[in-house]
Design a protein around this motif. Sequence first.
Motif, PDB file in Angstrom:
ATOM      1  N   LEU A  30      33.111  13.293  46.089  1.00 23.71           N
ATOM      2  CA  LEU A  30      33.071  14.171  47.253  1.00 23.71           C
ATOM      3  C   LEU A  30      32.907  13.320  48.516  1.00 23.71           C
ATOM      4  O   LEU A  30      31.799  12.941  48.897  1.00 23.71           O
ATOM      5  CB  LEU A  30      31.927  15.171  47.129  1.00 23.71           C
ATOM      6  N   ASN A  31      34.036  12.999  49.136  1.00 26.64           N
ATOM      7  CA  ASN A  31      34.009  12.242  50.391  1.00 26.64           C
ATOM      8  C   ASN A  31      34.947  12.909  51.388  1.00 26.64           C
ATOM      9  O   ASN A  31      35.698  13.816  51.045  1.00 26.64           O
ATOM     10  CB  ASN A  31      34.369  10.771  50.162  1.00 26.64           C
ATOM     11  N   ILE A  32      34.890  12.448  52.628  1.00 22.05           N
ATOM     12  CA  ILE A  32      35.609  13.122  53.708  1.00 22.05           C
ATOM     13  C   ILE A  32      37.123  13.030  53.548  1.00 22.05           C
ATOM     14  O   ILE A  32      37.864  13.847  54.102  1.00 22.05           O
ATOM     15  CB  ILE A  32      35.144  12.585  55.086  1.00 22.05           C
ATOM     16  N   HIS A  33      37.609  12.064  52.758  1.00 21.99           N
ATOM     17  CA  HIS A  33      39.050  11.951  52.506  1.00 21.99           C
ATOM     18  C   HIS A  33      39.542  13.055  51.565  1.00 21.99           C
ATOM     19  O   HIS A  33      40.733  13.362  51.537  1.00 21.99           O
ATOM     20  CB  HIS A  33      39.387  10.587  51.894  1.00 21.99           C
ATOM     21  N   ASN A  34      38.638  13.633  50.786  1.00 19.56           N
ATOM     22  CA  ASN A  34      39.014  14.639  49.793  1.00 19.56           C
ATOM     23  C   ASN A  34      38.740  16.064  50.253  1.00 19.56           C
ATOM     24  O   ASN A  34      38.639  16.986  49.440  1.00 19.56           O
ATOM     25  CB  ASN A  34      38.297  14.361  48.471  1.00 19.56           C
ATOM     26  N   ILE A  35      38.620  16.226  51.565  1.00 23.54           N
ATOM     27  CA  ILE A  35      38.492  17.553  52.160  1.00 23.54           C
ATOM     28  C   ILE A  35      39.674  17.766  53.098  1.00 23.54           C
ATOM     29  O   ILE A  35      39.947  16.918  53.949  1.00 23.54           O
ATOM     30  CB  ILE A  35      37.164  17.702  52.919  1.00 23.54           C
ATOM     31  N   MET A  36      40.390  18.859  52.910  1.00 27.33           N
ATOM     32  CA  MET A  36      41.578  19.145  53.703  1.00 27.33           C
ATOM     33  C   MET A  36      41.336  20.370  54.587  1.00 27.33           C
ATOM     34  O   MET A  36      40.522  21.236  54.265  1.00 27.33           O
ATOM     35  CB  MET A  36      42.771  19.417  52.781  1.00 27.33           C
ATOM     36  N   LEU A  37      42.096  20.415  55.685  1.00 27.52           N
ATOM     37  CA  LEU A  37      42.048  21.564  56.593  1.00 27.52           C
ATOM     38  C   LEU A  37      43.475  21.972  56.899  1.00 27.52           C
ATOM     39  O   LEU A  37      44.282  21.148  57.343  1.00 27.52           O
ATOM     40  CB  LEU A  37      41.306  21.172  57.880  1.00 27.52           C
ATOM     41  N   ASP A  38      43.810  23.240  56.645  1.00 29.57           N
ATOM     42  CA  ASP A  38      45.183  23.675  56.910  1.00 29.57           C
ATOM     43  C   ASP A  38      45.294  24.273  58.319  1.00 29.57           C
ATOM     44  O   ASP A  38      44.313  24.335  59.070  1.00 29.57           O
ATOM     45  CB  ASP A  38      45.694  24.630  55.826  1.00 29.57           C
ATOM     46  N   ASN A  39      46.499  24.706  58.678  1.00 34.39           N
ATOM     47  CA  ASN A  39      46.731  25.179  60.050  1.00 34.39           C
ATOM     48  C   ASN A  39      46.124  26.547  60.316  1.00 34.39           C
ATOM     49  O   ASN A  39      46.147  27.036  61.449  1.00 34.39           O
ATOM     50  CB  ASN A  39      48.235  25.190  60.364  1.00 34.39           C
ATOM     51  N   ASN A  40      45.564  27.170  59.276  1.00 31.82           N
ATOM     52  CA  ASN A  40      44.817  28.419  59.452  1.00 31.82           C
ATOM     53  C   ASN A  40      43.310  28.175  59.428  1.00 31.82           C
ATOM     54  O   ASN A  40      42.525  29.122  59.286  1.00 31.82           O
ATOM     55  CB  ASN A  40      45.200  29.421  58.357  1.00 31.82           C
ATOM     56  N   ASP A  41      42.930  26.904  59.535  1.00 27.37           N
ATOM     57  CA  ASP A  41      41.522  26.485  59.505  1.00 27.37           C
ATOM     58  C   ASP A  41      40.833  26.828  58.188  1.00 27.37           C
ATOM     59  O   ASP A  41      39.618  27.030  58.139  1.00 27.37           O
ATOM     60  CB  ASP A  41      40.734  27.088  60.680  1.00 27.37           C
ATOM     61  N   LYS A  42      41.608  26.870  57.102  1.00 25.23           N
ATOM     62  CA  LYS A  42      41.012  27.025  55.783  1.00 25.23           C
ATOM     63  C   LYS A  42      40.692  25.657  55.213  1.00 25.23           C
ATOM     64  O   LYS A  42      41.494  24.727  55.309  1.00 25.23           O
ATOM     65  CB  LYS A  42      41.940  27.774  54.824  1.00 25.23           C
ATOM     66  N   VAL A  43      39.515  25.521  54.640  1.00 26.07           N
ATOM     67  CA  VAL A  43      39.068  24.266  54.045  1.00 26.07           C
ATOM     68  C   VAL A  43      39.461  24.234  52.566  1.00 26.07           C
ATOM     69  O   VAL A  43      39.304  25.228  51.846  1.00 26.07           O
ATOM     70  CB  VAL A  43      37.534  24.119  54.190  1.00 26.07           C
ATOM     71  N   TRP A  44      39.973  23.067  52.140  1.00 28.03           N
ATOM     72  CA  TRP A  44      40.357  22.862  50.750  1.00 28.03           C
ATOM     73  C   TRP A  44      39.688  21.589  50.238  1.00 28.03           C
ATOM     74  O   TRP A  44      39.491  20.638  50.992  1.00 28.03           O
ATOM     75  CB  TRP A  44      41.874  22.692  50.623  1.00 28.03           C
ATOM     76  N   LEU A  45      39.385  21.555  48.956  1.00 23.90           N
ATOM     77  CA  LEU A  45      38.850  20.360  48.311  1.00 23.90           C
ATOM     78  C   LEU A  45      39.876  19.854  47.305  1.00 23.90           C
ATOM     79  O   LEU A  45      40.490  20.643  46.579  1.00 23.90           O
ATOM     80  CB  LEU A  45      37.532  20.681  47.610  1.00 23.90           C
TER      81      LEU A  45
END
Length: 240
Positions: free
Chosen positions: A170-185
């Motif tokens: 769990l690091n900051i490289h493995n967290i995504m943000l899409d164009n709807n501001d939804k967070v993904w792991l």
Amino acid sequence: MAPIKQKTIGNNILLYTDDLFSEVSVEMFEAGYWQEQNKIIGQATGRGTTFFFREKSRDFVLRHYRRGGLIGKLIKDQYFYTGLENTRAYQEMHLLNTMHAKNLPVPQAVAAKIARHGMLYRADLILQKIPQANDVFTILLTQQLPATIWHKIGVAIRQLHEQQIYHHDLNIHNIMLDNNDKVWLIDFDKCKQRKGDAWMADNLNRLQRSLLKEQAKHPDFKWQLHDWQYCIEGYEQGIK
């Protein structure tokens, strides 16, 4: 939840869900197969090269399993075979399939290949690409994120923990943000379900250490300690 099907071709064991691929072949796990059809749409370089391709109006990720650390300098991509259910690709695909069925913020795994060579194996995984998303590390190199996003990051982690999902990296490289501001792991290699809750604080601390590490390496990294508090608030409030 689409069931995971299995078939064997030579020394290759193929796993797939037929909701996205009705059939799979060994060649589909080679970047050259998609390059020959001009379907490669991008790539990313990390421990190895990850390829992105488009098939039937959908975008996918093709990832080859590679070792890290000191052993990775000697044995780049081979693992000891102790049974199909113990392979990295089998475990990651089944875990992602379970999480996707629970509507957790993770990509969908659609196919995997385990290629046996005696007592060793190599493996590949195909996932559905998260549309119009970027990793949070890259975003923070150029812009700050509002408290609402850090709150959502905390909520996303809490969602996993409530299902007893331990993220090994769990690091900051493995967290995504899409164009709807939804967070993904993303990146659930070596991740698993764990009992109890003693490990959860350490999991969060791992993410904070990665943020502090990147802040020390990049003078323009747009993150401050008060952002972490928003993340913790989101985690503590959960999905309420």
